[in-house]
Scaffold this motif. Structure first.
Motif, PDB file in Angstrom:
ATOM      1  N   TYR A 181     -46.978 -18.386  31.942  1.00  0.00           N
ATOM      2  CA  TYR A 181     -46.339 -17.583  32.453  1.00  0.00           C
ATOM      3  C   TYR A 181     -45.015 -17.472  32.411  1.00  0.00           C
ATOM      4  CZ  TYR A 181     -50.766 -16.374  33.761  1.00  0.00           C
ATOM      5  OH  TYR A 181     -52.759 -16.175  34.265  1.00  0.00           O
ATOM      6  N   ALA A 211     -42.688  -7.803  40.695  1.00  0.00           N
ATOM      7  CA  ALA A 211     -44.084  -8.326  40.015  1.00  0.00           C
ATOM      8  C   ALA A 211     -43.713  -6.706  38.387  1.00  0.00           C
ATOM      9  CB  ALA A 211     -45.227  -8.325  40.363  1.00  0.00           C
ATOM     10  N   GLY A 264     -42.872  -6.973  35.041  1.00  0.00           N
ATOM     11  CA  GLY A 264     -43.754  -6.589  33.526  1.00  0.00           C
ATOM     12  C   GLY A 264     -43.115  -5.337  32.920  1.00  0.00           C
ATOM     13  N   ARG A 284     -44.185 -11.689  30.768  1.00  0.00           N
ATOM     14  CA  ARG A 284     -45.957 -12.199  31.460  1.00  0.00           C
ATOM     15  C   ARG A 284     -45.699 -12.987  32.739  1.00  0.00           C
ATOM     16  NH1 ARG A 284     -50.818 -15.960  30.122  1.00  0.00           N
ATOM     17  NH2 ARG A 284     -51.893 -14.366  30.568  1.00  0.00           N
ATOM     18  N   VAL A 285     -46.564 -11.864  33.520  1.00  0.00           N
ATOM     19  CA  VAL A 285     -46.003 -11.839  34.664  1.00  0.00           C
ATOM     20  C   VAL A 285     -47.716 -11.989  35.492  1.00  0.00           C
ATOM     21  CG1 VAL A 285     -45.630 -11.058  36.836  1.00  0.00           C
ATOM     22  CG2 VAL A 285     -44.382 -10.085  35.036  1.00  0.00           C
ATOM     23  N   LEU A 303     -49.469  -1.420  38.856  1.00  0.00           N
ATOM     24  CA  LEU A 303     -49.395  -2.382  38.495  1.00  0.00           C
ATOM     25  C   LEU A 303     -50.431  -2.742  37.612  1.00  0.00           C
ATOM     26  CD1 LEU A 303     -48.317  -5.502  41.312  1.00  0.00           C
ATOM     27  CD2 LEU A 303     -46.883  -3.689  39.086  1.00  0.00           C
ATOM     28  N   TYR A 339     -50.735  -1.843  33.868  1.00  0.00           N
ATOM     29  CA  TYR A 339     -49.103  -3.265  32.967  1.00  0.00           C
ATOM     30  C   TYR A 339     -50.203  -3.757  32.296  1.00  0.00           C
ATOM     31  CZ  TYR A 339     -45.043  -0.541  34.204  1.00  0.00           C
ATOM     32  OH  TYR A 339     -44.727   0.957  34.625  1.00  0.00           O
ATOM     33  N   ASN A 363     -49.411  -6.560  31.184  1.00  0.00           N
ATOM     34  CA  ASN A 363     -48.857  -8.520  30.675  1.00  0.00           C
ATOM     35  C   ASN A 363     -48.316  -8.347  32.435  1.00  0.00           C
ATOM     36  OD1 ASN A 363     -47.174  -5.428  31.086  1.00  0.00           O
ATOM     37  ND2 ASN A 363     -45.405  -7.023  31.054  1.00  0.00           N
ATOM     38  N   ILE A 364     -49.229  -8.016  33.552  1.00  0.00           N
ATOM     39  CA  ILE A 364     -48.933  -8.653  34.783  1.00  0.00           C
ATOM     40  C   ILE A 364     -50.254  -8.122  35.303  1.00  0.00           C
ATOM     41  CG2 ILE A 364     -48.074  -8.351  37.023  1.00  0.00           C
ATOM     42  CD1 ILE A 364     -46.156  -6.114  36.095  1.00  0.00           C
ATOM     43  N   GLU A 365     -50.817  -9.407  35.840  1.00  0.00           N
ATOM     44  CA  GLU A 365     -51.653 -10.037  36.612  1.00  0.00           C
ATOM     45  C   GLU A 365     -51.470 -10.343  37.800  1.00  0.00           C
ATOM     46  OE1 GLU A 365     -55.363 -13.218  36.146  1.00  0.00           O
ATOM     47  OE2 GLU A 365     -53.421 -13.242  34.196  1.00  0.00           O
TER      48      GLU A 365
END
Length: 316
Positions: free
Chosen positions: A7, A22, A26, A31-32, A70, A73, A75-77
């Motif tokens: 990440y 976050a 993002g 990549r978060v 969130l 997005y 690219n945000i986990e």
């Protein structure tokens, strides 16, 4: 190690500071991974206040809305109800493109190793309430810890301030802004000096020095406080001064600087003295803040982190 384990940024903590960080990371195409143990300090609070457009919303609802945002997005986990069990500094920190940190995420029996170039500590604080009988039964309903957050709803009423810390007099002076009927309960501790008691008395604030034997009330609504000397003070609500501590036990082999209260020391942009490690929210100086302040700190740290990665310096 696979690509899915790497990440750009690891955010530890899912309160307003971590969620805000976050979101903004993002949106900057990072990549978060946000890891949230899901045990917020304000879990007992029914409603939060002072957050523009969300005044009066329950804290859990604020978190739900933020997590929903969130999720838009890719690219945000977000991982909830798990912890960062350990965080180590990685080898090869001299390489500007290398991951600086390695973390073990999950539960003890099923942890996953991930890497991140940068880490945001938004872990909040652990809270210990004053030792008064059955206090927790009223906490978050008619007794609170944040005057800026909850004093408006109790303005003009008979209020208590319960605690044993050295800043109790200053807190009493602040709370007296909302009421002319305030009693400070020191639980038998020599927290308020004779001179300070005289100062408070001049401002109409009473000081009760005997230990508390019982908080009287029903279903979380306090009505009176009974003292060891047999006296009883009628109360409609009030505030407590908890003890707070930052939990950094998961850090392995390195330790960012903290102040005398254990809060993380950062520069004005949220950088700790460990390269790539940032802090936002209650865990950082000055400690507990309103939710909207914590969210702003998370957004600020995210902006600075991205600029640091790019290698530019701006006014903030």
């Amino acid at each position: 190690m696979t690509d899915t384990d790497a990440y750009d940024a690891l955010v530890i903590g899912g309160g307003p500071a971590g969620l805000s960080a976050a979101l903004n990371l993002g949106r900057s195409l990072m990549r978060v991974l946000l890891v949230d143990a899901d045990r917020p300090r304000n879990a007992a609070t029914l409603n939060s206040h002072g957050f523009l457009t969300r005044d009066g919303v329950p804290p859990h609802e604020l978190r739900r809305i933020a997590r929903e945002e969130l999720s838009a997005y890719p690219n945000i986990e977000v991982r909830t109800r798990v912890r960062v069990l350990s965080l180590e500094r990685s080898d090869g920190t001299a390489d500007a493109g290398a991951a600086r940190f390695t973390a073990s995420v999950g539960r003890t029996q099923s942890a996953q190793v991930v890497t991140a170039r940068s880490v945001v500590l938004a872990t909040g604080l652990r809270e210990t309430l004053p030792e008064a009988p059955n206090l927790r039964g009223f906490y978050g309903i008619s007794l609170f810890s944040c005057a800026a957050c909850d004093a408006w709803e109790m303005r003009g009423r008979r209020l208590a301030l319960i605690g044993t810390t050295d800043d109790l007099t200053d807190r009493a002076r602040l709370i007296s802004r909302w009421t002319d009927h305030l009693t400070v309960f020191t639980l038998g501790a020599d927290t308020v000096t004779v001179a300070q008691e005289a100062e408070l008395a001049a401002a109409g604030v009473a000081v009760a020095r005997h230990p508390i034997t019982e908080l009287v009330g029903d279903r979380g609504r306090i009505e009176a406080i009974r003292l060891e000397d047999g006296s009883e003070v009628a109360i409609d609500g009030g505030f407590v001064r908890p003890q707070w501590e930052t939990d950094l036990s998961f850090l392995c082999g390195f330790a960012p600087s903290v102040d005398h209260d254990g809060h993380l020391v950062t520069d004005r942009s949220g950088r700790t003295d460990i390269p790539g490690l940032y802090a936002a929210g209650d865990a950082a100086i000055p400690g507990p803040q309103q939710l909207i302040v914590a969210a702003g700190a998370g957004a600020r740290v995210a902006s600075v982190l991205v600029q640091d990665v790019v290698g530019i310096t701006t006014a903030h």
